[in-house]
Design an enzyme around this catalytic site. Structure first.
Site, short mmCIF file in Angstrom:
data_model
loop_
_atom_site.label_atom_id
_atom_site.label_comp_id
_atom_site.label_asym_id
_atom_site.label_seq_id
_atom_site.Cartn_x
_atom_site.Cartn_y
_atom_site.Cartn_z
N HIS A 156 10.95 105.09 -13.11
CA HIS A 156 9.68 105.36 -12.44
C HIS A 156 9.83 105.97 -11.06
O HIS A 156 8.92 106.66 -10.59
CB HIS A 156 8.87 104.07 -12.30
CG HIS A 156 8.43 103.52 -13.62
ND1 HIS A 156 7.58 102.45 -13.71
CD2 HIS A 156 8.72 103.87 -14.90
CE1 HIS A 156 7.36 102.16 -14.98
NE2 HIS A 156 8.06 103.01 -15.72
N ASP B 281 29.64 96.96 3.27
CA ASP B 281 30.10 96.24 4.45
C ASP B 281 31.01 95.11 3.99
O ASP B 281 31.40 95.04 2.82
CB ASP B 281 28.92 95.76 5.30
CG ASP B 281 28.14 94.60 4.70
OD1 ASP B 281 28.47 94.13 3.59
OD2 ASP B 281 27.17 94.15 5.36
N HIS B 282 31.33 94.21 4.91
CA HIS B 282 32.25 93.12 4.63
C HIS B 282 31.77 92.18 3.53
O HIS B 282 32.59 91.61 2.81
CB HIS B 282 32.51 92.32 5.92
CG HIS B 282 31.25 91.89 6.61
ND1 HIS B 282 30.53 92.75 7.42
CD2 HIS B 282 30.57 90.72 6.59
CE1 HIS B 282 29.46 92.10 7.87
NE2 HIS B 282 29.46 90.87 7.38
N ARG C 82 25.07 88.86 -1.71
CA ARG C 82 24.88 87.42 -1.57
C ARG C 82 23.87 86.84 -2.56
O ARG C 82 23.65 85.63 -2.59
CB ARG C 82 24.49 87.07 -0.14
CG ARG C 82 25.62 87.36 0.83
CD ARG C 82 25.37 86.81 2.23
NE ARG C 82 26.52 87.10 3.07
CZ ARG C 82 26.49 87.85 4.16
NH1 ARG C 82 25.34 88.37 4.57
NH2 ARG C 82 27.59 88.07 4.86
N ARG D 59 4.05 111.28 -15.52
CA ARG D 59 3.10 110.74 -14.53
C ARG D 59 3.81 110.24 -13.28
O ARG D 59 3.21 110.14 -12.21
CB ARG D 59 2.25 109.63 -15.14
CG ARG D 59 3.04 108.41 -15.56
CD ARG D 59 2.17 107.43 -16.36
NE ARG D 59 2.94 106.35 -16.92
CZ ARG D 59 3.03 105.13 -16.39
NH1 ARG D 59 2.38 104.85 -15.28
NH2 ARG D 59 3.75 104.21 -16.96
N CYS E 206 25.58 95.45 0.63
CA CYS E 206 25.69 94.60 1.81
C CYS E 206 25.18 93.22 1.41
O CYS E 206 24.84 93.00 0.26
CB CYS E 206 24.97 95.18 3.03
SG CYS E 206 23.16 95.10 3.01
N GLY E 207 25.16 92.29 2.33
CA GLY E 207 24.81 90.92 2.00
C GLY E 207 23.46 90.78 1.33
O GLY E 207 23.35 90.19 0.25
N GLY F 269 19.54 95.99 4.64
CA GLY F 269 20.00 96.88 5.70
C GLY F 269 20.58 98.16 5.14
O GLY F 269 20.34 99.26 5.67
#
Length: 144
Positions: free
Chosen positions: A99, A9-10, A110, A133, A66-67, A71
């Site tokens: 793992h 995103d931005h 961010r 495992r 993204c920031g 999300g």
């Protein structure tokens, strides 16, 4: 040639550009599904194509930015065959690959620097799943 997809995103445009340049210098063909602007956009629009390509086996790995990374990871993890890992250090990235067999790296723009993000990408691509495992646990993630 090695193929990989990336979406952002931005908040992740500068990160994406640096990562793409880094990956292309290492011989990767990068499909860019991200925005190339810092104008506000809706991250799912740029994350769904990445997750879809990984889900359908078009590429083995994706990178999403993204920031907060949350999300983007939540969106990608809606796909049954996707294991998107939100990571902010190389150590967490290594464990996500070793793992959890993560196939998408979610980067919180961010909360990391561009050099940190590039180091995380290298760790993501250079670390193998340990299997053993961990295989049974990873198999239980999907809700088939």
């Amino acid at each position: 040639m090695k193929n990989i997809v990336i979406g952002n995103d931005h908040a992740g445009t500068d990160y994406k550009n640096a990562i793409v340049a880094h990956l292309e210098a290492k011989g990767y063909a990068v499909q860019n599904y991200g925005t190339d602007s810092d104008a506000s956009v809706d991250y799912p629009d740029f994350i769904h194509p990445v997750a879809s390509d990984v889900e359908n086996g078009k590429v083995p790995f994706g990178i999403i930015i993204c920031g907060s990374g949350n999300g983007a990871a939540m969106t990608a993890n809606k796909y049954q065959k996707v294991r998107a890992a939100l990571c902010w250090t190389k150590e967490i990235v290594a464990l996500a690959r070793q793992h959890n067999n993560a196939n998408i790296l979610s980067i919180p723009a961010r909360f990391t620097s561009i050099p940190q993000a590039i180091a995380m990408v290298d760790t993501f691509l250079d670390t193998d799943f340990e299997g053993g495992r961990h295989q049974n646990r990873v198999a239980k993630i999907a809700c088939n």
